[in-house]
Each structure stands twice: as C-alpha cells, then as structure tokens.
Scaffold this motif. Structure first.
Motif, PDB file in Angstrom:
ATOM      1  N   HIS A  18      -2.733 -11.707  -8.161  1.00 27.93           N
ATOM      2  CA  HIS A  18      -1.417 -12.042  -7.605  1.00 27.93           C
ATOM      3  C   HIS A  18      -1.477 -11.882  -6.088  1.00 27.93           C
ATOM      4  CE1 HIS A  18       2.827 -12.296  -6.921  1.00 27.93           C
ATOM      5  NE2 HIS A  18       3.096 -12.320  -8.224  1.00 27.93           N
ATOM      6  N   GLY A  19      -1.277 -12.974  -5.365  1.00 28.12           N
ATOM      7  CA  GLY A  19      -1.322 -12.954  -3.909  1.00 28.12           C
ATOM      8  C   GLY A  19      -0.303 -12.036  -3.273  1.00 28.12           C
ATOM      9  N   GLY A  20       0.781 -11.751  -3.968  1.00 31.39           N
ATOM     10  CA  GLY A  20       1.793 -10.848  -3.440  1.00 31.39           C
ATOM     11  C   GLY A  20       1.323  -9.411  -3.336  1.00 31.39           C
ATOM     12  N   LEU A  21       0.181  -9.100  -3.962  1.00 28.26           N
ATOM     13  CA  LEU A  21      -0.377  -7.749  -3.914  1.00 28.26           C
ATOM     14  C   LEU A  21      -1.422  -7.575  -2.816  1.00 28.26           C
ATOM     15  CD1 LEU A  21      -0.848  -7.013  -7.735  1.00 28.26           C
ATOM     16  CD2 LEU A  21       1.002  -6.224  -6.235  1.00 28.26           C
ATOM     17  N   LYS A  22      -1.645  -8.616  -2.009  1.00 29.60           N
ATOM     18  CA  LYS A  22      -2.600  -8.480  -0.909  1.00 29.60           C
ATOM     19  C   LYS A  22      -2.148  -7.392   0.046  1.00 29.60           C
ATOM     20  CE  LYS A  22      -4.883 -12.552   0.529  1.00 29.60           C
ATOM     21  NZ  LYS A  22      -4.804 -13.784   1.334  1.00 29.60           N
ATOM     22  N   GLU A  23      -3.121  -6.726   0.652  1.00 26.95           N
ATOM     23  CA  GLU A  23      -2.815  -5.715   1.658  1.00 26.95           C
ATOM     24  C   GLU A  23      -2.083  -6.384   2.825  1.00 26.95           C
ATOM     25  OE1 GLU A  23      -1.901  -2.909   2.438  1.00 26.95           O
ATOM     26  OE2 GLU A  23      -3.672  -1.656   2.547  1.00 26.95           O
ATOM     27  N   VAL A  24      -1.384  -5.581   3.590  1.00 28.42           N
ATOM     28  CA  VAL A  24      -0.639  -6.080   4.738  1.00 28.42           C
ATOM     29  C   VAL A  24      -1.594  -6.687   5.771  1.00 28.42           C
ATOM     30  CG1 VAL A  24      -0.650  -3.819   5.896  1.00 28.42           C
ATOM     31  CG2 VAL A  24       1.098  -5.505   6.491  1.00 28.42           C
ATOM     32  N   CYS A  25      -1.169  -7.759   6.380  1.00 24.97           N
ATOM     33  CA  CYS A  25      -1.885  -8.312   7.531  1.00 24.97           C
ATOM     34  C   CYS A  25      -1.431  -7.507   8.748  1.00 24.97           C
ATOM     35  CB  CYS A  25      -1.561  -9.783   7.719  1.00 24.97           C
ATOM     36  SG  CYS A  25      -2.271 -10.458   9.235  1.00 24.97           S
ATOM     37  N   MET A  26      -2.372  -6.795   9.359  1.00 21.56           N
ATOM     38  CA  MET A  26      -2.033  -5.952  10.511  1.00 21.56           C
ATOM     39  C   MET A  26      -2.369  -6.617  11.838  1.00 21.56           C
ATOM     40  SD  MET A  26      -0.355  -3.458   9.381  1.00 21.56           S
ATOM     41  CE  MET A  26      -0.269  -2.205  10.635  1.00 21.56           C
ATOM     42  N   GLY A  27      -2.682  -7.906  11.833  1.00 25.72           N
ATOM     43  CA  GLY A  27      -2.864  -8.652  13.069  1.00 25.72           C
ATOM     44  C   GLY A  27      -3.856  -8.010  14.019  1.00 25.72           C
ATOM     45  N   SER A  28      -3.406  -7.775  15.237  1.00 25.15           N
ATOM     46  CA  SER A  28      -4.295  -7.260  16.285  1.00 25.15           C
ATOM     47  C   SER A  28      -4.779  -5.829  16.027  1.00 25.15           C
ATOM     48  CB  SER A  28      -3.593  -7.334  17.648  1.00 25.15           C
ATOM     49  OG  SER A  28      -2.428  -6.528  17.651  1.00 25.15           O
ATOM     50  N   TRP A  29      -4.187  -5.126  15.068  1.00 26.19           N
ATOM     51  CA  TRP A  29      -4.644  -3.774  14.739  1.00 26.19           C
ATOM     52  C   TRP A  29      -5.821  -3.773  13.770  1.00 26.19           C
ATOM     53  CZ3 TRP A  29       0.342  -0.386  13.693  1.00 26.19           C
ATOM     54  CH2 TRP A  29       1.034  -0.204  14.897  1.00 26.19           C
ATOM     55  N   GLU A  30      -6.050  -4.899  13.078  1.00 33.83           N
ATOM     56  CA  GLU A  30      -7.126  -4.934  12.087  1.00 33.83           C
ATOM     57  C   GLU A  30      -8.475  -4.724  12.766  1.00 33.83           C
ATOM     58  OE1 GLU A  30      -6.959  -8.187   9.275  1.00 33.83           O
ATOM     59  OE2 GLU A  30      -4.957  -7.581   8.639  1.00 33.83           O
ATOM     60  N   GLY A  31      -9.263  -3.856  12.178  1.00 35.76           N
ATOM     61  CA  GLY A  31     -10.582  -3.528  12.700  1.00 35.76           C
ATOM     62  C   GLY A  31     -10.586  -2.381  13.694  1.00 35.76           C
ATOM     63  N   LEU A  32      -9.397  -1.930  14.118  1.00 39.25           N
ATOM     64  CA  LEU A  32      -9.316  -0.811  15.059  1.00 39.25           C
ATOM     65  C   LEU A  32      -9.376   0.516  14.311  1.00 39.25           C
ATOM     66  CD1 LEU A  32      -6.452  -2.016  17.449  1.00 39.25           C
ATOM     67  CD2 LEU A  32      -8.935  -2.177  17.796  1.00 39.25           C
ATOM     68  N   ALA A  53       0.809  -9.651  13.113  1.00 33.52           N
ATOM     69  CA  ALA A  53       0.917  -8.863  11.879  1.00 33.52           C
ATOM     70  C   ALA A  53       2.192  -9.201  11.114  1.00 33.52           C
ATOM     71  CB  ALA A  53       0.906  -7.370  12.210  1.00 33.52           C
ATOM     72  N   GLU A  54       2.207  -8.797   9.839  1.00 31.96           N
ATOM     73  CA  GLU A  54       3.429  -8.854   9.047  1.00 31.96           C
ATOM     74  C   GLU A  54       4.305  -7.672   9.440  1.00 31.96           C
ATOM     75  OE1 GLU A  54       3.025  -9.936   4.585  1.00 31.96           O
ATOM     76  OE2 GLU A  54       1.089  -9.057   5.170  1.00 31.96           O
ATOM     77  N   SER A  55       5.579  -7.876   9.480  1.00 35.33           N
ATOM     78  CA  SER A  55       6.495  -6.756   9.700  1.00 35.33           C
ATOM     79  C   SER A  55       6.584  -5.948   8.411  1.00 35.33           C
ATOM     80  CB  SER A  55       7.891  -7.269  10.071  1.00 35.33           C
ATOM     81  OG  SER A  55       8.494  -7.902   8.949  1.00 35.33           O
ATOM     82  N   TRP A  56       6.987  -4.684   8.539  1.00 34.97           N
ATOM     83  CA  TRP A  56       7.197  -3.857   7.358  1.00 34.97           C
ATOM     84  C   TRP A  56       8.220  -4.500   6.438  1.00 34.97           C
ATOM     85  CZ3 TRP A  56       5.715  -0.494   3.940  1.00 34.97           C
ATOM     86  CH2 TRP A  56       6.652   0.127   3.108  1.00 34.97           C
ATOM     87  N   ILE A  57       9.297  -5.014   7.008  1.00 33.04           N
ATOM     88  CA  ILE A  57      10.362  -5.605   6.187  1.00 33.04           C
ATOM     89  C   ILE A  57       9.837  -6.812   5.419  1.00 33.04           C
ATOM     90  CG2 ILE A  57      12.577  -6.826   6.285  1.00 33.04           C
ATOM     91  CD1 ILE A  57      13.333  -4.910   8.607  1.00 33.04           C
ATOM     92  N   GLY A  58       9.114  -7.700   6.098  1.00 30.75           N
ATOM     93  CA  GLY A  58       8.567  -8.883   5.430  1.00 30.75           C
ATOM     94  C   GLY A  58       7.516  -8.529   4.394  1.00 30.75           C
ATOM     95  N   PHE A  59       6.634  -7.606   4.749  1.00 30.40           N
ATOM     96  CA  PHE A  59       5.587  -7.170   3.836  1.00 30.40           C
ATOM     97  C   PHE A  59       6.181  -6.518   2.599  1.00 30.40           C
ATOM     98  CE2 PHE A  59       3.013  -3.436   2.543  1.00 30.40           C
ATOM     99  CZ  PHE A  59       1.968  -4.103   1.942  1.00 30.40           C
ATOM    100  N   SER A  60       7.097  -5.572   2.801  1.00 29.31           N
ATOM    101  CA  SER A  60       7.643  -4.856   1.649  1.00 29.31           C
ATOM    102  C   SER A  60       8.445  -5.798   0.752  1.00 29.31           C
ATOM    103  CB  SER A  60       8.470  -3.640   2.074  1.00 29.31           C
ATOM    104  OG  SER A  60       9.552  -4.009   2.868  1.00 29.31           O
ATOM    105  N   ALA A  61       9.104  -6.794   1.319  1.00 27.96           N
ATOM    106  CA  ALA A  61       9.817  -7.779   0.500  1.00 27.96           C
ATOM    107  C   ALA A  61       8.825  -8.587  -0.345  1.00 27.96           C
ATOM    108  CB  ALA A  61      10.652  -8.705   1.382  1.00 27.96           C
ATOM    109  N   ARG A  62       7.697  -8.970   0.257  1.00 33.98           N
ATOM    110  CA  ARG A  62       6.663  -9.720  -0.480  1.00 33.98           C
ATOM    111  C   ARG A  62       6.135  -8.884  -1.649  1.00 33.98           C
ATOM    112  NH1 ARG A  62       1.056  -9.300   0.122  1.00 33.98           N
ATOM    113  NH2 ARG A  62       1.045  -8.701   2.321  1.00 33.98           N
ATOM    114  N   VAL A  63       5.809  -7.635  -1.367  1.00 34.40           N
ATOM    115  CA  VAL A  63       5.245  -6.763  -2.406  1.00 34.40           C
ATOM    116  C   VAL A  63       6.272  -6.478  -3.493  1.00 34.40           C
ATOM    117  CG1 VAL A  63       4.349  -4.446  -2.866  1.00 34.40           C
ATOM    118  CG2 VAL A  63       3.522  -5.745  -0.893  1.00 34.40           C
ATOM    119  N   ARG A  64       7.483  -6.192  -3.116  1.00 38.17           N
ATOM    120  CA  ARG A  64       8.514  -5.889  -4.115  1.00 38.17           C
ATOM    121  C   ARG A  64       8.758  -7.083  -5.026  1.00 38.17           C
ATOM    122  NH1 ARG A  64      12.951  -2.764  -0.368  1.00 38.17           N
ATOM    123  NH2 ARG A  64      11.492  -1.216   0.418  1.00 38.17           N
ATOM    124  N   HIS A  65       8.770  -8.272  -4.458  1.00 34.63           N
ATOM    125  CA  HIS A  65       8.945  -9.482  -5.273  1.00 34.63           C
ATOM    126  C   HIS A  65       7.799  -9.589  -6.281  1.00 34.63           C
ATOM    127  CE1 HIS A  65      10.040 -13.542  -6.398  1.00 34.63           C
ATOM    128  NE2 HIS A  65       8.776 -13.893  -6.199  1.00 34.63           N
TER     129      HIS A  65
END
Length: 173
Positions: free
Chosen positions: A76-90, A110-122
């Motif tokens: 399920h793609g909705g279970l992917k880890e958050v995209c942290m954008g410019s923080w990834e790899g740091l 990056a994904e915002s917490w609000i957008g990410f948590s809505a995706r995961v909750r769905h």
C-alpha cells in the motif's frame, strides 16, 4: 480490534543515523537477520493478512514474514515513509528535528506533517476496514501518524525489526 505493527529491519542509513525518508535503501546484513527473527515470532499466530510499504526495506521484511506464514503480502503506497526532501540523507544529529517537523517546519521538497499524517491515516483506515487481523510492515514516522490518529503520543520509538500492538477503539471508524 488489535493491529500488529512491525518496523522494517535495519538499513545502512539507520546504522549511520541518517534521515532516510523515502530513500529506497535495502536491508543490511543485520536487517536481514532482524527480518528473519521477526518472521519467527509467536506474535504472528493471530495475523490473517500482511500489508506493507512498497519501499524495499519494508518489502524485504514483509516478504520474510510471508515466507514463514504462507500469507501473501499486499503493498500500500499510503504506508510509504515520509518524504523529508532536503533533509533526506542528512545525519539525525538534531534531537529536535522531527519535533519541529511535526510542529509545522517543513524542509524544502518534503511532505508536511499534516499532509503526511492524513495520507497515512487514510491508508490505515482503508486497511483496517478491508483486512482481518492485519500485520502492517512499515516505518517509524508511519507509526507516529497512526498513533496520532488513535490519540496516542507520537514520540513512540520502535526499533528496527520490532513489533507493537495497536489497540483500535471500537468507535474509531
């Protein structure tokens, strides 16, 4: 209703204490052992389905459980880890970085917490409506979003290859 949650085994990014996000890292040697150990857990006796993030580290962990249980893995793609954008790899050398992200600081790309948590909750709600006694195999921040949706603290730490039982209130959906 209870849902069993399993965090994927260790990757080199976890070992190096990096912000991995959606970097698609495979399990390292220790992570493969953790996945095999998780697949032998007595906690699996009650599961009837496996749903996992499609990222390779969760996929490898879920496939080890699949071999041991004979259950097919649904991804399920909705279970992917958050995209942290410019923080990834740091390096995760700032102990407050995730608290700041949850509070509203969103790194570039990056994904915002609000957008990410809505995706995961769905995704979580869809899974528990369609699956009986599921095992969810995913990531640390995915667990935070699920716990937040259940009204539980998000600061729960779950080690690589470790399980957590999530108690779902009868009136959740």
């Amino acid at each position: 209703m209870n849902v069993l949650y399993l965090r994927h085994g260790q990757t080199d990014g976890n070992l190096q204490n990096l912000c991995v996000g959606q970097m698609d890292m495979p399990l390292n040697a220790k992570g493969l052992v953790q996945a095999e150990q998780a697949a032998q857990s007595s906690r699996l006796a009650e599961i009837r389905s496996i749903v996992a993030s499609p990222l390779i580290r969760a996929r490898q962990t879920a496939e080890a459980v699949s071999v041991a249980t004979g259950l097919t893995v649904a991804f399920h793609g909705g279970l992917k880890e958050v995209c942290m954008g410019s923080w990834e790899g740091l390096p995760e050398d700032d102990p407050g970085m995730y608290a700041r992200w949850i509070a509203g600081e969103t790194p570039e790309g990056a994904e915002s917490w609000i957008g990410f948590s809505a995706r995961v909750r769905h995704a979580f709600e869809e899974i528990i409506q369609k699956q009986h006694a599921p095992l969810i195999v995913a990531h640390c921040a995915v667990l935070w979003a699920i716990r937040d949706g259940l009204g539980l603290p998000v600061d729960s730490e779950l080690g690589n290859g470790e399980y957590m039982t999530l108690d779902i209130p009868a009136d959740y959906l």
